[in-house]
Write a protein that holds these residues in place. Structure first.
Motif, mmCIF file in Angstrom:
data_model
loop_
_atom_site.group_PDB
_atom_site.id
_atom_site.type_symbol
_atom_site.label_atom_id
_atom_site.label_comp_id
_atom_site.label_asym_id
_atom_site.label_seq_id
_atom_site.Cartn_x
_atom_site.Cartn_y
_atom_site.Cartn_z
ATOM 1 N N ALA A 106 9.681 6.383 -0.037
ATOM 2 C CA ALA A 106 9.203 5.901 -1.353
ATOM 3 C C ALA A 106 7.900 6.585 -1.735
ATOM 4 C CB ALA A 106 9.017 4.382 -1.329
ATOM 5 N N LEU A 107 7.091 6.886 -0.724
ATOM 6 C CA LEU A 107 5.899 7.715 -0.940
ATOM 7 C C LEU A 107 6.265 9.107 -0.442
ATOM 8 C CD1 LEU A 107 2.792 7.377 -1.701
ATOM 9 C CD2 LEU A 107 2.393 7.584 0.740
ATOM 10 N N ASP A 108 6.060 10.103 -1.280
ATOM 11 C CA ASP A 108 6.376 11.462 -0.843
ATOM 12 C C ASP A 108 5.287 12.418 -1.315
ATOM 13 O OD1 ASP A 108 7.275 13.953 -0.242
ATOM 14 O OD2 ASP A 108 9.357 13.571 -0.818
ATOM 15 N N ASP A 161 0.614 16.994 -2.892
ATOM 16 C CA ASP A 161 -0.173 16.239 -3.874
ATOM 17 C C ASP A 161 -0.638 14.955 -3.196
ATOM 18 O OD1 ASP A 161 -1.132 14.778 -6.025
ATOM 19 O OD2 ASP A 161 0.861 14.335 -6.832
ATOM 20 N N ALA A 164 -1.695 10.126 -4.780
ATOM 21 C CA ALA A 164 -1.340 8.719 -4.546
ATOM 22 C C ALA A 164 -2.208 8.052 -3.484
ATOM 23 C CB ALA A 164 0.137 8.612 -4.153
ATOM 24 N N LYS A 167 -7.843 8.454 -4.037
ATOM 25 C CA LYS A 167 -8.914 7.562 -4.486
ATOM 26 C C LYS A 167 -9.165 6.435 -3.484
ATOM 27 C CE LYS A 167 -7.303 7.360 -8.744
ATOM 28 N NZ LYS A 167 -6.964 6.488 -9.863
ATOM 29 N N SER A 232 -1.381 -0.057 -8.200
ATOM 30 C CA SER A 232 -0.564 0.970 -8.851
ATOM 31 C C SER A 232 0.225 0.278 -9.947
ATOM 32 C CB SER A 232 0.425 1.601 -7.874
ATOM 33 O OG SER A 232 -0.251 2.470 -7.002
ATOM 34 N N GLU A 236 -0.863 2.693 -16.067
ATOM 35 C CA GLU A 236 -2.058 3.491 -15.817
ATOM 36 C C GLU A 236 -2.008 4.869 -16.460
ATOM 37 O OE1 GLU A 236 -3.851 3.518 -11.948
ATOM 38 O OE2 GLU A 236 -2.965 1.579 -11.507
ATOM 39 N N HIS A 249 3.913 7.420 -14.654
ATOM 40 C CA HIS A 249 3.621 8.527 -13.728
ATOM 41 C C HIS A 249 3.960 8.260 -12.258
ATOM 42 C CE1 HIS A 249 -0.395 6.994 -12.030
ATOM 43 N NE2 HIS A 249 0.250 5.980 -12.560
ATOM 44 N N ILE A 250 4.537 7.100 -11.954
ATOM 45 C CA ILE A 250 4.901 6.875 -10.547
ATOM 46 C C ILE A 250 6.399 7.132 -10.413
ATOM 47 C CG2 ILE A 250 4.880 5.276 -8.615
ATOM 48 C CD1 ILE A 250 2.505 3.875 -9.993
ATOM 49 N N LEU A 251 6.709 8.208 -9.711
ATOM 50 C CA LEU A 251 8.097 8.680 -9.686
ATOM 51 C C LEU A 251 8.825 8.185 -8.447
ATOM 52 C CD1 LEU A 251 7.419 12.403 -10.714
ATOM 53 C CD2 LEU A 251 7.909 10.442 -12.217
ATOM 54 N N PRO A 253 11.007 9.185 -5.661
ATOM 55 C CA PRO A 253 11.384 10.471 -5.065
ATOM 56 C C PRO A 253 12.901 10.630 -4.920
ATOM 57 C CG PRO A 253 9.605 9.463 -3.816
ATOM 58 C CD PRO A 253 10.108 8.418 -4.772
ATOM 59 N N ASP A 277 -3.902 2.365 -0.766
ATOM 60 C CA ASP A 277 -3.521 3.210 -1.890
ATOM 61 C C ASP A 277 -2.101 3.752 -1.702
ATOM 62 O OD1 ASP A 277 -3.636 4.597 -4.241
ATOM 63 O OD2 ASP A 277 -5.326 5.862 -3.684
ATOM 64 N N THR A 281 1.423 2.536 -4.100
ATOM 65 C CA THR A 281 2.362 3.446 -4.766
ATOM 66 C C THR A 281 3.778 3.266 -4.205
ATOM 67 O OG1 THR A 281 0.555 5.021 -5.011
ATOM 68 C CG2 THR A 281 2.777 5.871 -5.358
HETATM 69 P P1 ADP Z 1 -3.246 6.160 -9.688
HETATM 70 O O1 ADP Z 1 -3.556 7.560 -9.276
HETATM 71 O O2 ADP Z 1 -3.017 6.002 -11.142
HETATM 72 O O3 ADP Z 1 -4.192 5.151 -9.145
HETATM 73 P P2 ADP Z 1 -1.166 5.987 -7.657
HETATM 74 O O4 ADP Z 1 -2.085 5.796 -6.529
HETATM 75 O O5 ADP Z 1 0.016 5.101 -7.679
HETATM 76 O O6 ADP Z 1 -1.837 5.799 -9.071
HETATM 77 O O7 ADP Z 1 -0.714 7.505 -7.605
HETATM 78 C C1 ADP Z 1 0.096 8.075 -8.586
HETATM 79 C C2 ADP Z 1 0.013 9.587 -8.494
HETATM 80 O O8 ADP Z 1 0.622 10.040 -7.278
HETATM 81 C C3 ADP Z 1 0.774 10.275 -9.609
HETATM 82 O O9 ADP Z 1 -0.076 10.607 -10.684
HETATM 83 C C4 ADP Z 1 1.355 11.517 -8.936
HETATM 84 O O10 ADP Z 1 0.407 12.553 -8.905
HETATM 85 C C5 ADP Z 1 1.596 11.055 -7.541
HETATM 86 N N1 ADP Z 1 2.915 10.410 -7.330
HETATM 87 C C6 ADP Z 1 3.770 9.854 -8.225
HETATM 88 N N2 ADP Z 1 4.833 9.294 -7.620
HETATM 89 C C7 ADP Z 1 4.637 9.487 -6.287
HETATM 90 C C8 ADP Z 1 5.380 9.124 -5.121
HETATM 91 N N3 ADP Z 1 6.532 8.439 -5.184
HETATM 92 N N4 ADP Z 1 4.885 9.510 -3.923
HETATM 93 C C9 ADP Z 1 3.718 10.196 -3.831
HETATM 94 N N5 ADP Z 1 2.978 10.561 -4.878
HETATM 95 C C10 ADP Z 1 3.423 10.202 -6.102
#
Ligand code: ADP
Ligand code: MG
Length: 338
Positions: A106-108, A161, A164, A167, A232, A236, A249-251, A253, A277, A281
């Motif tokens: 779910a997190l990738d 990336d 997620a 921060k 999350s 946002e 923006h939360i995809l 995977p 964090d 996500t």
């Molecule tokens: P925010 O950055 O708004 O606090 P998140 O911590 O949920 O929110 O992170 C979302 C960011 O992570 C997205 O902008 C994108 O860059 C990346 N992302 C989106 N979906 C996923 C996912 N399923 N797994 C990992 N990274 C993701």
């Protein structure tokens, strides 16, 4: 098209070094694509906050996907597949990969090509063409990364990336820096990600507002001490296409499309901001049933789920610490027990 890029702090934090006004220090700045405000109390506050900001800027300079000087950029754009990485990257990517495994992907942290195809890193967003989605999805897959002893194996064409988890990690590290300076009372808001150091100077807990995901203002208030509070939500960062449909923006995977499962926001509360964090996500992608099952099986954190219909669930550790605001909903939060 409309993008609300979250320039405002997303959570209200009631601050105040009551009785010690002269020792209260605040620092606000823009970093990691968001507005940050840190408040600390006590004689070490000023020096502590200065070091904490420097630490956040250092993390940003290493983990940014867009800064050509960053470590993540070097990994994503360099040649070669076995790449030495520094401590911050090893820690964040290592945690993200462990969570990827525990959450069934779910997190990738390799989703970046797809995030870019949607344009979430740029001014303009769009629904990608099927062909683009296929091509970018083919370049993802956390199982194909290997990270050990400071070396990352990254197959050619894959990109990382840490958006997620970045921060939350920055909050954890800033909290550490403050504690090392002897600060025992501080509250940090990193674009809505909260890190609470100790409690308020009078010993009462910090009070943190949890954003209403579908309205202005807050859904509830949470009391915390020494904890990270990370949310999350689909509110946002999003855009609206020509037909009026909203894409956030939360995809997921599994599909490459924004996760849509009835959840509007997930807030995770725990001792480690980095983990919180990543979890917020992942649990958002998993949806209510799987998130609840995950909490039951793993524990070690508390959470607040807000779903469609303003249905709020809190895990039992927060039952006494979270209050729903009556202007958000007349219903009490449902308490999830083990
Ligand atoms: P925010 O950055 O708004 O606090 P998140 O911590 O949920 O929110 O992170 C979302 C960011 O992570 C997205 O902008 C994108 O860059 C990346 N992302 C989106 N979906 C996923 C996912 N399923 N797994 C990992 N990274 C993701
Ligand atoms: Mg997150």
């Amino acid at each position: 098209m409309k993008l609300w890029a979250g320039l405002l702090a997303l959570c209200l934090v009631l601050t105040g070094c009551s009785g010690h006004a002269e020792e209260k220090q605040r620092r606000s700045f823009f970093a990691m694509d968001t507005y940050m405000t840190m408040t600390a109390c006590g004689p070490e506050a000023e020096a502590g906050l200065k070091s904490a900001e420097a630490r956040i800027r250092q993390i940003e300079s290493e983990l940014s996907v867009t800064d050509p000087g960053s470590e993540v950029y070097r990994v994503n754009h360099g040649s070669g597949t076995d790449i030495p990485v520094g401590k911050d990257m090893e820690e964040t990517l290592g945690t993200a990969l462990a969570l990827a495994e525990e959450t069934g992907g779910a997190l990738d942290p390799t989703l970046y090509p797809v995030v870019e195809a949607w344009g979430f890193t740029r001014e303009r967003q769009q629904v990608p063409a099927d062909e683009t989605l296929r091509e970018t999805m083919a370049r993802t897959g956390w199982e194909r990364l290997r990270l050990s002893e400071g070396t990352l194996h990254r197959p050619e064409g894959m990109e990382i990336d840490l958006g997620a988890v970045g921060k939350g990690y920055a909050g954890r590290e800033a909290g550490r820096v403050l504690r090392a300076h002897g600060v025992t009372s501080a509250i940090l808001s990193l674009g809505g990600n909260i890190e609470a150091v100790g409690a308020r100077p009078d010993g009462t807990p910090w009070r943190v507002g949890i954003r209403a995901p579908d309205a202005e203002g807050h859904a509830g208030m949470l009391s915390v001490r020494d904890a990270a509070v990370v949310t999350s939500g689909s509110y946002e960062r999003y855009f609206t296409d020509d037909s009026g449909k909203r894409w956030h923006h939360i995809l997921d995977p599994a599909s490459g499309y924004p996760a849509e499962n009835g959840l509007l926001s997930v807030t995770v509360v725990g001792p480690d901001g980095l983990l919180c964090d990543g979890l917020s996500t992942a649990l958002f992608v998993m949806g209510r049933d799987k998130a609840e099952a995950f909490w039951r099986a793993h524990g070690g954190f508390e959470m607040i789920l807000i779903g469609e219909g303003r249905h709020i669930t809190v895990t039992e550790g927060l039952a006494e610490r979270f209050t729903v605001l009556p202007e958000y909903t007349a219903e009490k939060a449902e308490v999830l027990r083990r």
